[in-house]
Every structure is written in structure tokens, then in C-alpha cells.
Design a protein around this motif. Sequence first.
Motif, PDB file in Angstrom:
ATOM      1  N   ASN A  87     -15.330   1.241  31.655  1.00  0.00           N
ATOM      2  CA  ASN A  87     -13.997   1.534  31.156  1.00  0.00           C
ATOM      3  C   ASN A  87     -12.924   0.877  31.988  1.00  0.00           C
ATOM      4  O   ASN A  87     -11.902   0.436  31.476  1.00  0.00           O
ATOM      5  N   LYS A  88     -13.130   0.815  33.304  1.00  0.00           N
ATOM      6  CA  LYS A  88     -12.122   0.221  34.170  1.00  0.00           C
ATOM      7  C   LYS A  88     -11.947  -1.258  33.889  1.00  0.00           C
ATOM      8  O   LYS A  88     -10.880  -1.821  34.056  1.00  0.00           O
ATOM      9  N   LYS A  89     -13.034  -1.902  33.457  1.00  0.00           N
ATOM     10  CA  LYS A  89     -12.933  -3.332  33.135  1.00  0.00           C
ATOM     11  C   LYS A  89     -12.048  -3.531  31.908  1.00  0.00           C
ATOM     12  O   LYS A  89     -11.370  -4.537  31.773  1.00  0.00           O
ATOM     13  N   ASP A  90     -12.127  -2.532  30.971  1.00  0.00           N
ATOM     14  CA  ASP A  90     -11.362  -2.644  29.743  1.00  0.00           C
ATOM     15  C   ASP A  90     -10.023  -1.931  29.832  1.00  0.00           C
ATOM     16  O   ASP A  90      -9.259  -1.924  28.882  1.00  0.00           O
ATOM     17  N   ARG A  91      -9.728  -1.296  30.978  1.00  0.00           N
ATOM     18  CA  ARG A  91      -8.572  -0.431  31.099  1.00  0.00           C
ATOM     19  C   ARG A  91      -7.294  -1.246  31.252  1.00  0.00           C
ATOM     20  O   ARG A  91      -7.054  -1.876  32.248  1.00  0.00           O
ATOM     21  N   GLY A  92      -6.449  -1.193  30.197  1.00  0.00           N
ATOM     22  CA  GLY A  92      -5.159  -1.870  30.294  1.00  0.00           C
ATOM     23  C   GLY A  92      -5.322  -3.361  30.528  1.00  0.00           C
ATOM     24  O   GLY A  92      -6.401  -3.844  30.809  1.00  0.00           O
ATOM     25  N   ARG A  93      -4.249  -4.063  30.459  1.00  0.00           N
ATOM     26  CA  ARG A  93      -4.268  -5.477  30.764  1.00  0.00           C
ATOM     27  C   ARG A  93      -3.457  -5.686  31.999  1.00  0.00           C
ATOM     28  O   ARG A  93      -2.356  -5.173  32.131  1.00  0.00           O
ATOM     29  N   MET A  94      -3.998  -6.430  32.960  1.00  0.00           N
ATOM     30  CA  MET A  94      -3.351  -6.560  34.257  1.00  0.00           C
ATOM     31  C   MET A  94      -2.013  -7.262  34.124  1.00  0.00           C
ATOM     32  O   MET A  94      -1.909  -8.321  33.535  1.00  0.00           O
ATOM     33  N   ARG A 238      -0.815   4.307  39.566  1.00  0.00           N
ATOM     34  CA  ARG A 238      -1.356   5.067  40.689  1.00  0.00           C
ATOM     35  C   ARG A 238      -1.648   6.525  40.341  1.00  0.00           C
ATOM     36  O   ARG A 238      -2.543   7.131  40.931  1.00  0.00           O
ATOM     37  N   HIS A 239      -0.899   7.084  39.401  1.00  0.00           N
ATOM     38  CA  HIS A 239      -0.977   8.535  39.210  1.00  0.00           C
ATOM     39  C   HIS A 239      -1.366   8.983  37.803  1.00  0.00           C
ATOM     40  O   HIS A 239      -1.566  10.177  37.594  1.00  0.00           O
ATOM     41  N   GLN A 240      -1.469   8.079  36.843  1.00  0.00           N
ATOM     42  CA  GLN A 240      -1.898   8.474  35.503  1.00  0.00           C
ATOM     43  C   GLN A 240      -3.372   8.148  35.334  1.00  0.00           C
ATOM     44  O   GLN A 240      -3.806   7.019  35.570  1.00  0.00           O
ATOM     45  N   TYR A 241      -4.143   9.139  34.903  1.00  0.00           N
ATOM     46  CA  TYR A 241      -5.569   8.897  34.708  1.00  0.00           C
ATOM     47  C   TYR A 241      -5.769   7.847  33.617  1.00  0.00           C
ATOM     48  O   TYR A 241      -5.141   7.886  32.571  1.00  0.00           O
ATOM     49  N   ASN A 242      -6.678   6.934  33.882  1.00  0.00           N
ATOM     50  CA  ASN A 242      -7.026   5.889  32.915  1.00  0.00           C
ATOM     51  C   ASN A 242      -5.783   5.133  32.440  1.00  0.00           C
ATOM     52  O   ASN A 242      -5.645   4.821  31.266  1.00  0.00           O
ATOM     53  N   SER A 243      -4.886   4.866  33.376  1.00  0.00           N
ATOM     54  CA  SER A 243      -3.615   4.235  33.029  1.00  0.00           C
ATOM     55  C   SER A 243      -3.826   2.830  32.459  1.00  0.00           C
ATOM     56  O   SER A 243      -4.677   2.084  32.935  1.00  0.00           O
TER      57      SER A 243
END
Length: 303
Positions: A87-94, A238-243
Amino acid sequence: MRRLGEAMPKSMAEKLTHFLRHQGIESETRDDDDNLVMIWVINEDQLDQAEQYLEAYKKSPDDPQFSAKISATTSLAGSINSANAVNKKDRGRMIDVRNELFTRSPSRQMPVTIALIALSILATLASGLPGLGGLTRLLYFSEFMGGNFPEIAHGQIWRLVTPIFLHGGIWHLLFNMMWIYQLGGAMEIHEGSRFLLLFTLIVSILVNTAEYIATGPLFIGMSGVVYAMLGYAWIMSRHQYNSPYELGPGTAFIMMAWLVLCLLGVIPGVANTQHVIGLFLGGLLGLYRSRYISTWLRQTRRK
């Protein structure tokens, strides 16, 4: 889903997470800074019970109850952690100019972002044309020195916002539009056009008014909005889960270094009040929307 306590070493976090799952409190870990790990409780209704276990665990981490049946949950933890890694790999776009600039399709996903850029380009170009000088003067916060809001008091309320569209040259314009495209575009994609529009309008009014009170009407540019976007995205990451927000390693450094150079006077003629107030407002909104404030208040009341 709510954050449980503060970040802790990975071994301690995994031990407590295994115990919580054994108690029927589904939770998972997320990497934080400095090799620390944060625990998140899936069901918010179970947060109170989880906090009680956390307090007991901090007082006596070697209590045998926290080691019970860890082996039975190890495989479950492994599968969940593996899923988290995917999920972290797909989480948001940098949000990183070096590897994402011009990679998005701006079309329907970012109409407000594109409109902000277009209006800035048009207003800046028009301000350099002799025949349009009278028109572009209407975009400044005021045409008079002092702090009495003369035009705004007589109904020209658009002046509270419109200075953001004027820029002092091509490099000033390109610098701000690059960040608006990145940060504003990410906000619009993840949170919607209405959110970005309201964010921009409210922040513009506040930072422009603050700059006017602090230094007078001779300021232009969208830097205050840019720094508000930066503060918001940074706190949310930093503070939202799965941001969906994840600032690239160089992005925050570049922006903060620029802010410091401006504050020190190395880069003159900059609306520093806009920058500082914008960063503060964006960060404050991020703390609220990530539920960091409500979680902190809940934990404070329990102490």
C-alpha cells in the motif's frame, strides 16, 4: 482509524500490536521518523481500550501478558505488514518536482490549479503592457500607502485576493507556478476542486491582509499560498494515516531554505509576512484535518 500514542521503537510497537490483536483490537504499524514506528487502531471505538493497554505496557513492557500468544499472531502480522508495504508503494503520488513535474494530466483533474496558473500568467503579462496599467492597478491590495484599507472599505473587496496573481518578472512567476502545479495539483486531485478553491481564497485573504498591515500595499505574488500548501501537505504526510501526501526528500528542504534566506535578507524584496503566515495556516489546517489535534486533546485529558 486513529493513531495510538507516540512513535516507539519497532520491536516495542510490534509486540504491543500483537497483543492488541489478541485482545480483539485490530491495529497496524506505520514507519515514522528516526527508525520509530507508529501504531494505528483500525476501529476508533476501540481507541480508549487500546490507550489503557498502552499505558499499562509503558509502565511494564516486560509483563508476561504482553508476550502471550505472540507466535499465534506472527503470521497474521507478517501478512498485514506485507500488505502495508504494498500500500505504501501505491500511497499518494510523491510531491517532488524532480520526478513528477509535467507527469500529471492536468485536464479535468485540476481545473482550479490550471485556472490559478492561467490567471497569474495573464495578470503578470498584462501588468507589463503600457495600455493596461490602469486595469492592473485594480489588482493591487491598495494604491495608497498606509493601513486604512481605503479601496476595500469602499467595496473593492476583490483586492483582498487579486495581488496573488501579479508577479515581479518571469522567474518569480515560474517559481510560484511550479509549486502551485505540484502542491495545488496534488491537493485538488486528492481533496477536490472546491477544497482547493476555498483554501486558496481564504489563505489569500489572510496572508494578503497580514502583509498589508505589516508592510503596506507594495506586495505581489502567490508565495503565501504556496507556503500554506507546503505546510498543509507536510503536516498531513506526517500525521494522517495512509496520507496521499508524501513530500520528496528535497522538497521541504528547498522551500524552508528559501524561506530562511528571505527572512535573513539574503533575498531582498520578499513578502516574508505572507510566507510565515501562510506556512502557519497550512500547518494548522493540516493538524486539524489529520485529527492530530483531537487525538492530542484526548490523550492530554487522560494524563
